[in-house]
Design a protein around this motif. Structure first.
Motif, mmCIF file in Angstrom:
data_model
loop_
_atom_site.group_PDB
_atom_site.id
_atom_site.type_symbol
_atom_site.label_atom_id
_atom_site.label_comp_id
_atom_site.label_asym_id
_atom_site.label_seq_id
_atom_site.Cartn_x
_atom_site.Cartn_y
_atom_site.Cartn_z
ATOM 1 N N GLN A 8 14.365 8.841 -11.143
ATOM 2 C CA GLN A 8 12.906 9.786 -11.014
ATOM 3 C C GLN A 8 12.612 10.031 -9.469
ATOM 4 O O GLN A 8 11.539 10.224 -9.008
ATOM 5 N N LYS A 9 14.238 9.679 -8.329
ATOM 6 C CA LYS A 9 13.415 8.848 -7.141
ATOM 7 C C LYS A 9 12.351 8.212 -6.704
ATOM 8 O O LYS A 9 11.767 8.779 -5.359
ATOM 9 N N ILE A 10 11.668 7.632 -7.413
ATOM 10 C CA ILE A 10 10.362 6.855 -7.076
ATOM 11 C C ILE A 10 11.011 5.961 -6.038
ATOM 12 O O ILE A 10 10.668 5.416 -5.430
ATOM 13 N N LEU A 11 12.345 5.245 -6.506
ATOM 14 C CA LEU A 11 12.621 4.247 -5.598
ATOM 15 C C LEU A 11 13.296 4.444 -4.045
ATOM 16 O O LEU A 11 12.856 3.928 -3.094
ATOM 17 N N LYS A 12 13.481 5.850 -4.162
ATOM 18 C CA LYS A 12 13.864 6.351 -2.776
ATOM 19 C C LYS A 12 12.279 6.869 -2.230
ATOM 20 O O LYS A 12 12.272 6.574 -0.649
ATOM 21 N N ARG A 13 11.803 7.191 -2.421
ATOM 22 C CA ARG A 13 10.300 7.191 -1.978
ATOM 23 C C ARG A 13 9.315 6.342 -1.390
ATOM 24 O O ARG A 13 8.344 5.767 -0.715
ATOM 25 N N LEU A 14 9.454 4.775 -2.616
ATOM 26 C CA LEU A 14 9.271 3.535 -1.854
ATOM 27 C C LEU A 14 9.899 3.352 -0.763
ATOM 28 O O LEU A 14 9.195 2.600 -0.579
ATOM 29 N N LEU A 15 11.120 3.116 -0.330
ATOM 30 C CA LEU A 15 12.010 2.837 1.255
ATOM 31 C C LEU A 15 10.854 3.834 1.899
ATOM 32 O O LEU A 15 11.087 3.179 3.524
ATOM 33 N N THR A 16 10.067 4.544 1.738
ATOM 34 C CA THR A 16 9.112 5.145 3.144
ATOM 35 C C THR A 16 7.872 4.516 3.207
ATOM 36 O O THR A 16 7.204 4.911 4.198
ATOM 37 N N THR A 17 7.261 4.133 2.000
ATOM 38 C CA THR A 17 6.317 3.093 2.330
ATOM 39 C C THR A 17 6.257 2.243 3.074
ATOM 40 O O THR A 17 7.325 1.921 3.212
ATOM 41 N N PHE A 24 7.759 -5.327 -4.441
ATOM 42 C CA PHE A 24 8.243 -4.426 -5.356
ATOM 43 C C PHE A 24 9.094 -4.435 -6.410
ATOM 44 O O PHE A 24 8.822 -4.911 -7.913
ATOM 45 N N MET A 25 10.182 -5.181 -5.687
ATOM 46 C CA MET A 25 11.156 -5.882 -6.496
ATOM 47 C C MET A 25 10.681 -7.081 -7.934
ATOM 48 O O MET A 25 10.433 -7.835 -8.581
#
Length: 174
Positions: A8-17, A24-25
């Motif tokens: 769902q590309k949530i992890l990719k978006r987390l990289l920008t926060t 997170f992990m």
């Protein structure tokens, strides 16, 4: 869960926060551990309270084994998530590994009943040392110190699977 978040590309978006990925992990791991210990508590309460089971080992040993086992299988999950393209693929891969591990790891029957070569091979699978150590100490009253080789096997699997997961896991498919 991680495969779903990546899909769902949530992890990719987390990289920008500003949230550090390690934090997170770590929270994902802690949530899994809380769930594992809650399940352990329910199983022990039912076993001891309703069925009169007796645990010969100290409670700390049971919690240590569950802690190591949960970390080990979390590492395996991260490794599987590294190769799964979708959450359904990750689920199928997890079932394809977990079910044979349960049968060959001694969950349903003791490994000692297997013929020699099979016992020698299967006793080193990731789940087998945990199951054997729990049975030996908790049900048969063996000393905890006699389980150090089995704990070492679990730690070795944890290190190998954790390292492979770190090498292969990506937060996005790009």
């Amino acid at each position: 869960n991680i495969a779903t978040m990546r899909e769902q590309k949530i992890l990719k978006r987390l990289l920008t926060t500003p949230l550090p990925i390690r934090r997170f992990m770590l929270r994902e791991v802690l949530a899994f551990m809380v769930l594992a210990f809650a399940q352990l508590g329910v199983m022990l309460a039912v076993g001891v309270g309703m069925f009169g089971a007796r645990i010969y080992a100290g409670w700390w040993f049971v919690f240590l084994l569950v802690f190591l086992g949960a970390l080990l299988f979390l590492s395996l999950g991260f490794l599987l998530a590294a190769f799964a393209r979708t959450a359904n693929a990750a689920s199928g891969m997890a079932n394809g590994i977990a079910i044979p591990l349960m049968f060959l790891g001694g969950v349903f029957f003791p490994l000692e009943v297997l013929p020699g070569p099979f016992y020698q091979a299967f006793r080193f699978l990731p789940l087998a040392p945990m199951i054997q150590a729990m049975r030996s100490v908790c049900l048969e009253g063996d000393p905890v110190s006699s389980q150090l080789p089995r704990i070492a096997i679990m730690v070795a699997w944890l290190v190998v699977l954790g390292a492979l997961g770190l090498v292969f896991f990506r937060f996005s498919e790009e």
